[in-house]
Design an enzyme around this catalytic site. Structure first.
Site, short mmCIF file in Angstrom:
data_model
loop_
_atom_site.label_atom_id
_atom_site.label_comp_id
_atom_site.label_asym_id
_atom_site.label_seq_id
_atom_site.Cartn_x
_atom_site.Cartn_y
_atom_site.Cartn_z
N ARG A 135 23.46 23.39 100.36
CA ARG A 135 24.13 24.02 101.50
C ARG A 135 23.61 23.59 102.85
NH1 ARG A 135 25.02 27.03 97.57
NH2 ARG A 135 22.88 26.53 97.14
N THR A 136 22.30 23.67 103.04
CA THR A 136 21.76 23.42 104.37
C THR A 136 22.02 21.97 104.77
OG1 THR A 136 20.07 25.07 103.91
CG2 THR A 136 19.69 23.67 105.81
N LYS A 178 5.36 4.00 99.81
CA LYS A 178 4.41 2.93 100.18
C LYS A 178 3.21 3.50 100.94
CE LYS A 178 8.26 -0.28 100.94
NZ LYS A 178 8.94 -1.01 102.02
N ARG A 204 13.63 19.44 106.58
CA ARG A 204 13.16 20.42 105.58
C ARG A 204 11.98 19.78 104.86
NH1 ARG A 204 16.66 23.60 101.14
NH2 ARG A 204 17.06 24.81 103.02
N HIS A 254 13.03 29.79 108.05
CA HIS A 254 14.29 29.08 107.87
C HIS A 254 15.24 29.62 108.96
CE1 HIS A 254 17.54 26.98 106.15
NE2 HIS A 254 17.44 27.34 104.88
C1 NCD Z 1 17.21 29.04 100.76
C2 NCD Z 1 16.01 28.17 101.10
O1 NCD Z 1 16.06 26.94 100.93
O2 NCD Z 1 15.04 28.75 101.56
N1 NCD Z 1 18.37 28.30 100.52
C3 NCD Z 1 19.16 27.92 101.56
O3 NCD Z 1 18.76 27.20 102.45
N2 NCD Z 1 20.40 28.42 101.60
C4 NCD Z 1 16.92 30.03 99.71
C5 NCD Z 1 16.46 29.57 98.37
O4 NCD Z 1 16.22 28.40 98.10
O5 NCD Z 1 16.32 30.46 97.50
#
Ligand code: NCD
Length: 307
Positions: A54-55, A83, A104, A132
């Site tokens: 999703r993100t 590397k 991320r 997040h």
């Molecule tokens: C969340 C995350 O990555 O923290 N997912 C997301 O970004 N929608 C929650 C999760 O992984 O449980």
């Protein structure tokens, strides 16, 4: 001009949160043609060192919908980390290839570190168990759209409150809006003490529970989360709390408030049974959809582009 980053909810003012929600609403009411030139010629890098559907995809879709292009980090086994290239060198390079960096990473504080290296805006798409913030903005936007207001919300956070970064960010952000909190988790996965201390300082009401039955009748929002398997020290530790909550349709009907909503940042494992999907309470797929206007608003905001 000061560079704008989105790293942590602690660094975002209430006014900026409200501005982003307002921009997202405007974007949702604009046509495809009106949006497609807003970021024409810009390049957005997505650096995902941890799994994401999703993100990552909503950031990329949001970028493309504004007419900009996406530059994505090659799969980790094919990138120069193999590397032995340092994090810092990678960020320095990518900064010169793009206008915004979305990152991320499994390590807490990594997005902050990237923002100190990069002269271009950095957006935290999840740093370890810490925060997040863009998920939080879309969670707030969903609450606003579904409940009409984000003020005075009575919310239960359920599941893995220790490792769940979405909960850490949302509990901090909602604190601007006079909430009432119920933290529902097995003892070993309760909300970190540091967060409770911050809430104490702000005089926010909160209650700790092990069972959601204790608060389900009074809440406006049920925020379910996944037990974060990847953060546990061993499979054995994970198995002790695995499947500790499984929300089913019959746990809600004729029990919760008629207009209560169930949210979840997704992905779910088994904590929300699919029988809930068909109920009026289920709003988690709408929530995921709201990622697009919110992430578009965030991109415009860090690039200082007004609507
Ligand atoms: C969340 C995350 O990555 O923290 N997912 C997301 O970004 N929608 C929650 C999760 O992984 O449980």
């Amino acid at each position: 001009m000061i560079k704008k980053d989105i790293i942590s909810i602690d660094e975002i003012e209430k006014e900026d949160i409200l501005e982003i929600l307002n921009m997202a609403d405007k974007l949702e009411n604009m046509s495809r043609e009106e949006k497609i030139n807003l970021l024409k010629g810009y390049i957005v890098s997505t650096l995902f060192f941890e799994p994401s559907t999703r993100t990552k995809m909503s950031f990329e879709s949001a970028t493309i919908g504004l007419g900009a292009n996406v530059l994505s980090l090659p799969p980790l086994d094919q990138s120069s980390f193999q590397k032995g290239e340092s994090f810092s060198d990678t960020i320095k390079m990518i900064e010169s290839y793009s206008d915004v960096i979305v990152i991320r990473h499994p390590q807490n504080g990594s997005a902050k570190e990237a923002s100190l290296i990069s002269k271009k805006p950095v957006i935290n798409a999840g740093d370890g168990t810490n925060q997040h913030p863009t998920q939080t903005l879309l969670d707030l936007y969903t609450i606003l759209k579904e409940k009409g207001s984000i003020n005075n919300i009575n919310i239960a956070f359920v599941g893995d409150l220790k490792y769940g970064r979405t909960v850490h960010s949302l509990a901090k952000a909602l604190a601007y809006f006079n909430p009432n909190y119920h933290f529902v988790a097995p003892h070993s996965l309760q909300i970190p003490k540091e967060i409770l201390l911050e809430l104490d300082k702000l005089n926010i009401n909160y209650y700790l529970h092990e069972n959601y039955e204790e608060c389900i009748k009074e809440i406006d929002v049920f925020y379910m989360t996944r037990i974060q398997k990847e953060r546990f020290e061993s499979e054995k530790e994970y198995n002790k709390v695995k499947s500790c909550y499984i929300l089913k349709k019959n746990n809600l009907e004729n029990i919760c408030k008629d207009d209560m909503i169930v949210l979840h940042p997704l992905p779910r494992v088994d904590e929300i049974d699919i029988s809930v999907d068909e109920t009026k309470y289920a709003k988690y797929f709408e929530q995921a959809k709201n990622g697009i206007p919110i992430r578009q608003a965030i991109l415009l905001k860090v690039l200082n582009i007004n609507l």
